[in-house]
Every structure is written in C-alpha cells, then in structure tokens.
Design a protein around this motif. Structure first.
Motif, short mmCIF file in Angstrom:
data_model
loop_
_atom_site.label_atom_id
_atom_site.label_comp_id
_atom_site.label_asym_id
_atom_site.label_seq_id
_atom_site.Cartn_x
_atom_site.Cartn_y
_atom_site.Cartn_z
N ASP A 70 0.96 -1.14 0.01
CA ASP A 70 0.01 0.01 0.19
C ASP A 70 0.90 1.35 0.16
O ASP A 70 2.15 1.23 0.64
N SER A 71 0.23 2.29 -0.57
CA SER A 71 1.21 3.54 -0.75
C SER A 71 0.73 4.55 0.40
O SER A 71 1.72 5.42 0.81
N ASP A 72 -0.07 4.14 1.26
CA ASP A 72 -0.49 4.89 2.44
C ASP A 72 -0.02 4.23 3.61
O ASP A 72 -0.20 3.21 3.98
N LEU A 73 0.96 5.09 4.32
CA LEU A 73 1.60 4.76 5.54
C LEU A 73 0.55 4.34 6.89
O LEU A 73 0.79 3.39 7.36
N GLU A 74 -0.64 5.07 6.67
CA GLU A 74 -1.50 4.74 7.92
C GLU A 74 -2.18 3.20 7.50
O GLU A 74 -2.58 2.32 8.39
N ILE A 76 -0.58 0.75 6.03
CA ILE A 76 0.57 -0.28 6.09
C ILE A 76 0.48 -0.44 7.62
O ILE A 76 0.54 -1.54 8.13
N ASN A 77 0.32 0.64 8.56
CA ASN A 77 0.27 0.28 10.03
C ASN A 77 -0.83 -0.33 10.35
O ASN A 77 -0.71 -1.43 11.31
N HIS A 96 5.49 -0.60 2.25
CA HIS A 96 5.25 0.43 2.01
C HIS A 96 5.68 1.18 0.54
O HIS A 96 6.87 1.14 0.26
#
Length: 195
Positions: A70-74, A76-77, A96
């Motif tokens: 996923d390109s969104d860090l949120e 990924i977390n 990421h």
C-alpha cells in the motif's frame, strides 16, 4: 485464535479500523477469497491492502508467504496491527510503496488481488500478470467507474482465461425503533481470471 473457522468472511468488527483507511466488507471479502481459489501453500500479493482484511483472510487460508502493498503509511500500520491480531504476521511482508515500483521486485506468486490502482490500472494489471505463476488467479476489485473500464480493458487485452466479471450489491440489516430495515452498501465489481 480470534477466527477458528475454515471459511472466509471474518466479521468486520473483529478488525482494527480507522476512519481514513478502507476495509473490504466481510461479505465482499468472502467472494473475493473464493474467486482467488486458494490452496494451502499458495503464495499471494495483495495490492492496495488498506486495512489488511484481505491479507489476513489469504494468510489464514494459505499459511504461506503473502506480500501486502500500500502507498498509504496509515494503511500499512493498520495492516500490521490486524496481522498481529490474527496471528498471521510471520509469513507476511508488508511493503510501503507504489505497486508499480514494488511489483517488479517481488517473486512470482500463485494469486494476486488488486484492490487499489491509484489510476494506473492498466500498468498495475500488466505488472501483476508478469508476477503470476501459470495457472495462478488474478482478482481485481473496483467501485469506481473509471477503474472498472480500465480493468475490463486490461483483462480483455491479457492472455487470461476463464475471465469472469461479477457485480455484488449487498444490503445489511439494521434495527430501528419500529423493526428491521435493509441498508445498501456500495456495489462492487470483481474481475477474475486464470493465467
């Protein structure tokens, strides 16, 4: 273990959630998993993993290496939290980055699901196909008309066989003061095919 069943369709409320990261709802997720035609030992890639709900379901079905992108860090977390919660983190690589940059670095796999393309559907589908083993399954999901058009075109131009397009419209019950009503969810288009 939170989910002690062989069947997919983990209840949405069992997943960690945030308002900014989408989750594929349990009924739609069950159909996506069935379209992947998974077996124990199958490796897979989840492009646009979001909350990680599909990644978790695949990991529970296959017990093999899964790559979640996923390109969104949120996102990924959140995926990491959900994989930890369901005890499926050890065999999963959470990456990421943009799919078009990450896919070329990954090994070939048995199944790929694409849930987000950030407008580059054609390119991502072609890259995904290059990473799919012979006989492997590709599944693309979309709620956007533009992505639906691009996915259809990319699938038709590919060498995939057994191409199937399914539209799902789900309504779920909700209690009201006077009874039970049905609340519709967004329709989802699911494309699937075999390499």
């Amino acid at each position: 273990m939170i989910w002690n069943y062989k069947t997919p369709g983990i209840l949405d409320e069992l997943f960690e959630r945030t308002e900014n990261v989408p989750i594929t709802k349990e009924d739609v997720r069950s159909i996506i998993i069935s379209k992947l035609r998974l077996k124990e030992g199958f490796t897979a890639i989840d492009v646009g993993c979001g909350s990680g709900s599909i990644t978790v379901e695949i990991a529970l079905q296959t017990r093999a290496k899964i790559y979640a992108i996923d390109s969104d860090l949120e996102a990924i977390n959140l995926t990491e939290k959900n994989l930890l919660k369901f005890g499926t983190l050890k065999d999963t690589a959470i990456i990421h980055g943009k799919a078009q940059e990450v896919l070329p670095t990954l090994p070939n796999v048995d199944a790929i699901v694409i849930g987000g393309t950030t407008g580059e559907t054609d390119k991502i589908v072609k890259l995904a196909l290059s990473k799919l083993n012979e006989g492997g399954r590709l599944v693309i999901t979309s709620i956007l008309i533009e992505t639906i058009y691009s996915a259809l075109k990319a699938m038709q131009e590919s060498s995939l066989r057994d191409i199937d397009i399914t539209q799902i419209t789900i309504a779920k019950s909700k209690k009201t003061s006077s009874g039970t009503m049905m609340i519709s969810r967004n329709p989802v288009i699911i494309f699937s095919g075999t390499k």
